[in-house]
Scaffold this active site. Structure first.
Site, PDB file in Angstrom:
ATOM      1  N   LYS A  83       0.806  -1.225   0.000  1.00 43.43           N
ATOM      2  CA  LYS A  83       0.000   0.000   0.000  1.00 43.43           C
ATOM      3  C   LYS A  83       0.840   1.276   0.000  1.00 43.43           C
ATOM      4  CE  LYS A  83      -0.965   1.295   4.858  1.00 43.43           C
ATOM      5  NZ  LYS A  83      -0.344   0.294   5.732  1.00 43.43           N
ATOM      6  N   HIS A 212       1.693  -3.604  14.858  1.00 43.44           N
ATOM      7  CA  HIS A 212       2.243  -2.477  14.104  1.00 43.44           C
ATOM      8  C   HIS A 212       2.295  -1.302  15.074  1.00 43.44           C
ATOM      9  CE1 HIS A 212       3.126   0.515  11.150  1.00 43.44           C
ATOM     10  NE2 HIS A 212       2.959  -0.288  10.123  1.00 43.44           N
ATOM     11  N   GLU A 286       6.937  -5.905   8.140  1.00 44.81           N
ATOM     12  CA  GLU A 286       6.177  -5.397   6.992  1.00 44.81           C
ATOM     13  C   GLU A 286       6.566  -3.949   6.692  1.00 44.81           C
ATOM     14  OE1 GLU A 286       2.236  -7.969   8.366  1.00 44.81           O
ATOM     15  OE2 GLU A 286       2.343  -5.823   8.735  1.00 44.81           O
TER      16      GLU A 286
HETATM   17  C1  LIG Z   1       0.660   0.324   6.514  1.00 41.48           C
HETATM   18  C2  LIG Z   1       1.065  -0.976   7.057  1.00 41.48           C
HETATM   19  C3  LIG Z   1       2.409  -1.355   7.015  1.00 41.48           C
HETATM   20  C4  LIG Z   1       3.523  -0.452   6.534  1.00 41.48           C
HETATM   21  O1  LIG Z   1       3.833   0.485   7.488  1.00 41.48           O
HETATM   22  P1  LIG Z   1       5.114   1.446   7.381  1.00 41.48           P
HETATM   23  O2  LIG Z   1       5.018   2.274   8.601  1.00 41.48           O
HETATM   24  O3  LIG Z   1       5.004   2.200   6.115  1.00 41.48           O
HETATM   25  O4  LIG Z   1       6.325   0.585   7.388  1.00 41.48           O
HETATM   26  C5  LIG Z   1       2.726  -2.618   7.468  1.00 41.48           C
HETATM   27  N1  LIG Z   1       1.784  -3.461   7.955  1.00 41.48           N
HETATM   28  C6  LIG Z   1       0.479  -3.109   7.997  1.00 41.48           C
HETATM   29  C7  LIG Z   1      -0.497  -4.093   8.518  1.00 41.48           C
HETATM   30  C8  LIG Z   1       0.086  -1.859   7.574  1.00 41.48           C
HETATM   31  O5  LIG Z   1      -1.208  -1.509   7.644  1.00 41.48           O
END
Ligand SMILES: *Cc1c(COP(=O)(O)O)cnc(C)c1O
Length: 416
Positions: A83, A212, A286
């Site tokens: 994304k 996260h 991620e």
């Molecule tokens: C948006 C998102 C990410 C990426 O996050 P960053 O802060 O850009 O590294 C990873 N995992 C999930 C589930 C997300 O929603």
């Protein structure tokens, strides 16, 4: 997954650029030896008939970032969060570098599979998925996903019972993140036991924990608390008589540069502290922003100008409804440099020129569409350019077509 060697291996630049998929997706390339400004300058000169905005993707920067990741966090396997920036050549580069992918929707899964990436390199990391997307994941063999509610368990039991699950927990502290995710996602501590029991009753396999800490995290210590909370869930699962968990997904939140320098050791230390007694553990992450942000530079053309006393006002052909939506959604602060190709060709970077307090507007007819205010720029003219660094994360990905300014049609040139 646990005992598998890390899929990521630093391939040489030549090998990666030789990937047939990458060759077919590049629109234009330049060798990056004189710096990005020179590349952008020559791209502008070559395309004088078009003043459309464009991106330059620095493939060498992506390779360095992967190299840095592997050297710093060798046991944490990255699954790039699509994304953040789904630009095809960028995804292709990440695939060639051996990255896995975090997809949140059917279309994101489709775009990664289209690169020839096998489904076991994809995690469907959206804790709340529509039934049709779950059915699609089952049909293509994407067999790892996250959940944080009983309703999600029920949907997965119905449509994809072979799918392995990671329970997404709310990180104890996402303070300081540019975009906190805790208000929307993650099981609360008191919800963990009932959720694990519901998954057990549905005969689904919960293989681990994900969290996260929030995108653009500024406080690296938050990873410690989140890893500790994940460990408590591992223990709880054992107490409930569930099969031993073996996946820890530390999510995103990383920014390349200083933040990563601090966050990476914090992550390593936390895993050492809380998980050294978990044999066969596989750790994944991620990262989105970490890989995408600094790899893309945007050039936008000055299409209008107004002088009000000492104030200079400029209109450019990208803005809040386009790439710069990151000002609203990602709380980004813009930076740019002038490239006075049209008005000052002999000295386009305007070294030594007088600077004026300037406003930079986007092209749409909304006054909200303002990119910079009180920004010092040299005297520029219509058809000169502004160059915006670090424009890869949460920019073009969320731009619109408002007023007929189509973000999706902005070209990307590859530089290496
Ligand atoms: C948006 C998102 C990410 C990426 O996050 P960053 O802060 O850009 O590294 C990873 N995992 C999930 C589930 C997300 O929603």
């Amino acid at each position: 997954m646990a005992s598998e060697p890390l899929l990521v291996s630093p391939k040489s630049l030549k090998t990666i650029l030789g990937e047939p998929r990458l060759r077919s997706s590049k629109r234009n390339t330049a060798i990056l030896k004189d710096g990005l400004t020179t590349i952008i300058h020559s791209t502008i000169l070559k395309n004088q008939e078009s003043n459309e905005p464009f991106y330059v993707l620095d493939l060498g920067a992506v390779i360095s970032l992967m190299d840095k990741w592997i050297r710093t966090l060798p046991t944490v396997r990255p699954f790039y969060a699509v994304k953040c920036n789904p630009q095809p050549a960028f995804l292709d580069t990440m695939a060639a570098l051996g990255s896995g992918f975090d997809c949140a929707s059917r279309v994101e899964i489709e775009s990664v599979l289209a690169l020839g990436v096998s489904p076991d390199r994809i995690i469907f990391a959206n804790p709340c998925k529509s039934e049709s997307h779950i059915k699609y994941a089952a049909s293509v063999g994407v067999n790892l996903t996250t959940f944080d509610s009983k309703d999600e368990i029920e949907k997965i039991r119905k449509w994809h019972p072979k799918c392995a699950l990671l329970i997404r927990i709310k990180a104890p502290d996402d303070g300081g993140a540019r975009c906190p995710l805790g208000p929307k996602y993650g099981a609360l501590p008191e919800e963990v036991t009932p959720l694990l029991q519901a998954a057990q009753a549905a005969q689904l396999s919960v293989t681990g924990v994900s969290f996260h800490v929030g995108s653009g995290a500024t406080n690296s210590l938050v990873y410690k608390g989140a890893v500790e909370a994940a460990k408590l869930v591992f223990k709880k699962a054992t107490q409930l008589g569930m099969p031993r968990m073996n996946v820890l997904n530390i999510g995103g939140g990383f920014t390349s540069g200083q933040q990563f320098e601090q966050a990476a050791p914090a992550v390593k230390a936390a895993i050492q502290t809380y998980f050294s007694d978990e044999p066969g553990l596989s750790v994944l992450a991620e990262p989105g922003r970490y890989f995408a942000e600094s790899a893309f530079t945007l050039a936008a053309n000055i299409i209008g100008k107004r002088v009000r006393g000492e104030l200079r006002e400029y209109w450019i052909n990208d803005g809040i409804y386009g790439s710069m939506n990151c000002i609203l959604y990602d709380h980004a602060v813009m930076k740019c440099e002038a490239l006075a190709c049209a008005s000052n060709g002999s000295n386009p970077t305007c070294k030594g020129a007088k600077r004026y307090s300037s406003t930079v507007f986007g092209p749409t007819c909304d006054a909200l569409d303002t990119v910079l205010t009180g920004y010092l720029l040299p005297e520029l003219e219509v058809n000169d350019w502004l160059v915006f660094p670090n424009m890869g994360a949460y920019t073009a990905a969320a731009g619109s077509n408002f007023n007929g300014f189509n973000t999706a049609s902005i070209l990307t040139y590859l530089a290496y």
